[in-house]
Design an enzyme around this catalytic site. Structure first.
Site, PDB file in Angstrom:
ATOM      1  N   ARG A 133      45.432  25.616  64.325  1.00 48.25           N
ATOM      2  CA  ARG A 133      45.168  26.954  64.856  1.00 48.25           C
ATOM      3  C   ARG A 133      46.388  27.531  65.582  1.00 48.25           C
ATOM      4  O   ARG A 133      46.568  28.739  65.671  1.00 48.25           O
ATOM      5  CB  ARG A 133      43.968  26.956  65.813  1.00 48.25           C
TER       6      ARG A 133
ATOM      7  N   TYR B 193      46.847  52.403  55.897  1.00 52.65           N
ATOM      8  CA  TYR B 193      45.772  51.587  55.326  1.00 52.65           C
ATOM      9  C   TYR B 193      44.503  51.841  56.155  1.00 52.65           C
ATOM     10  O   TYR B 193      44.571  51.907  57.389  1.00 52.65           O
ATOM     11  CB  TYR B 193      46.194  50.123  55.393  1.00 52.65           C
TER      12      TYR B 193
ATOM     13  N   ASP C 237      54.497  48.441  58.368  1.00 51.45           N
ATOM     14  CA  ASP C 237      53.734  47.729  57.340  1.00 51.45           C
ATOM     15  C   ASP C 237      54.412  48.007  56.005  1.00 51.45           C
ATOM     16  O   ASP C 237      54.399  49.127  55.510  1.00 51.45           O
ATOM     17  CB  ASP C 237      52.283  48.220  57.343  1.00 51.45           C
TER      18      ASP C 237
ATOM     19  N   LYS D  48      48.563  40.558  48.931  1.00 51.53           N
ATOM     20  CA  LYS D  48      48.960  41.410  47.819  1.00 51.53           C
ATOM     21  C   LYS D  48      50.115  40.759  47.044  1.00 51.53           C
ATOM     22  O   LYS D  48      49.935  39.710  46.469  1.00 51.53           O
ATOM     23  CB  LYS D  48      49.311  42.806  48.359  1.00 51.53           C
TER      24      LYS D  48
HETATM   25  C1  LIG Z   1      45.565  45.121  52.115  1.00 53.36           C
HETATM   26  C2  LIG Z   1      46.397  45.781  53.137  1.00 53.36           C
HETATM   27  C3  LIG Z   1      46.282  45.455  54.495  1.00 53.36           C
HETATM   28  C4  LIG Z   1      45.256  44.461  54.994  1.00 53.36           C
HETATM   29  O1  LIG Z   1      45.512  43.206  54.510  1.00 53.36           O
HETATM   30  P1  LIG Z   1      44.403  42.012  54.388  1.00 53.36           P
HETATM   31  O2  LIG Z   1      45.206  40.872  53.916  1.00 53.36           O
HETATM   32  O3  LIG Z   1      43.359  42.491  53.425  1.00 53.36           O
HETATM   33  O4  LIG Z   1      43.848  41.844  55.757  1.00 53.36           O
HETATM   34  C5  LIG Z   1      47.128  46.075  55.395  1.00 53.36           C
HETATM   35  N1  LIG Z   1      48.024  46.987  55.000  1.00 53.36           N
HETATM   36  C6  LIG Z   1      48.163  47.337  53.688  1.00 53.36           C
HETATM   37  C7  LIG Z   1      49.186  48.346  53.322  1.00 53.36           C
HETATM   38  C8  LIG Z   1      47.352  46.752  52.729  1.00 53.36           C
HETATM   39  O5  LIG Z   1      47.483  47.110  51.448  1.00 53.36           O
END
Ligand SMILES: *Cc1c(COP(=O)(O)O)cnc(C)c1O
Length: 391
Positions: free
Chosen positions: A56, A110, A182, A207
């Protein structure tokens, strides 16, 4: 497309770092592939000396190694892997703010990030002003005495807007605050935000980094001191990555560069095909000269990415018919995997908004988002073509 000059000439290439980055020196007999360290806890010396290892805490050996690999890919001092992209975003924002603080964020975010900033953080006394990221003045005007960070996301979902973080990085520096970005849609193959002054880079590793639609994870990279504070928050709230998942992520990163190169190629071909098609009224792809941010994307990115959005003539019903007719391309949300996926934002990311508000964001009914995979491009094009015939 011209590549951005490298800040360190001797730096290994991204493909090399994706494979070898962060790995400790090997000796004869070591496995070529690091083992999954499927252990919650580790032997101590019984006298409380040395670092306490506990999964953790994020200091399981492969958690540490993959964090270092991500730091190398992003050109950061340190990197941390967490249990999801939202885990990475939430732990970062909770770490960098306290009650009474303020955030200025792009309004193109997002969905869950937007909800976190709009609904959740205010319950903890942290408020956010949303601005049009292309308007430098709006960022400045939104600043307050207690503004602690600027938050940007690009390319955006689903219209694939690209924004240059450099002026914002200068503003953040001037104010002594942090710029957080991000960069999920870009990956460190197509864009390295820290080269333009971004302080903290976040990915949903679910992703492209994982790349096979089979894991959920997130990463954050930045200055060692800040990343260590975020790791501390993670230890308290608990969204750490499990040993199997971090191993899968490491495996995904080994092929990141070749996958993204193929995503870029296939998406460019798909975008050009759609732009030429009579049944398609609009195509959104930063690689097309018709995209509002094409020149900017060309200047700051080294690839345009694997996401393509478009609008079919005939609105929502035509879009539904199109989705039904597809044979190779699968209907599913999410993105960044090897397979081509399609979704309609009106049913997924933007389902909460009424039609008029979606239209104001440039997402009319009939809007489709493709995550272009790495299948043979002719097969993708053929499937799109036969499905468009039916609309
Ligand atoms: C999918 C996504 C997230 C969230 O990610 P998870 O792994 O589903 O928690 C955040 N920002 C963007 C741009 C995303 O495409």
């Amino acid at each position: 497309m011209p590549r951005r000059p490298r800040s360190h000439r001797s730096r290994p290439g991204q493909a090399t770092l994706g494979i070898h980055g962060g790995a400790p020196p090997a000796v004869a007999g070591d496995p070529v592939v690091p083992p999954i360290v499927q252990s919650a806890t580790f032997y101590g010396d019984g006298r409380g000396k040395g670092e306490l290892l506990y999964t953790r805490y994020g200091n399981n050996p492969l958690q540490v190694q993959v964090g270092q690999k991500m730091a190398l890919l992003e050109g950061a001092e340190a990197g941390l892997v967490l249990g999801s992209g939202m885990g990475a975003i939430a732990m970062s924002l909770l770490t960098l703010t306290q009650s009474g603080d303020h955030i200025v964020a792009s309004k193109h975010l997002y969905g869950a990030t937007r909800t976190l900033l709009e609904m959740e953080l205010p319950r903890r006394g942290v408020t956010t002003t949303f601005v049009d990221p292309a308007e430098g003045r709006e960022w400045r005007q939104a600043l307050r005495k207690r503004t602690r960070l600027l938050y940007l996301e690009a390319p955006t979902n689903p219209t694939l807007r690209v924004f240059d973080p450099e002026p914002l990085a200068q503003l953040a520096k001037e104010l002594g605050i942090l710029l957080v970005m991000d960069s999920t849609f870009a990956t460190p193959i197509n864009f390295r935000p820290m080269d333009l002054g971004v302080d903290l880079v976040i990915h949903s590793a679910t992703k492209y980094l994982g790349g096979h639609s089979d894991l959920v994870a997130g990463t954050v990279c930045g200055p060692a001191e800040v990343v260590e504070e975020i790791a501390h928050t993670m230890r308290l709230y608990g969204p750490s990555v499990d040993p199997n998942t971090v191993w899968l992520l490491d495996r995904g990163l080994r092929t990141l560069e070749v996958r993204v190169a193929r995503h870029n190629e296939n998406a460019m071909a798909v975008a050009a095909f759609l732009a030429d098609h009579d049944a398609v009224s609009e195509v959104f792809y930063p690689g097309l000269p018709s995209h509002p941010d094409h020149r900017r994307a060309k200047r700051i990115m080294s690839g345009f990415g694997g996401m393509v959005s478009f609008v079919v003539d005939g609105g929502g019903r035509a879009a539904n018919r199109f989705m039904k007719r597809l044979e190779l391309v699968s209907v599913a949300p999410s993105l960044g995997g090897v397979e081509t996926l399609v979704s309609q934002p009106r049913y997924t990311s933007h389902a909460a908004l009424p039609t008029q508000e979606r239209e104001a964001l440039g997402i009319p009914d009939g809007f489709l988002r493709l995550s272009v995979g790495i299948e043979a491009v002719d097969d993708i094009l053929r499937d799109l073509e036969q499905a468009l015939e039916g609309v």
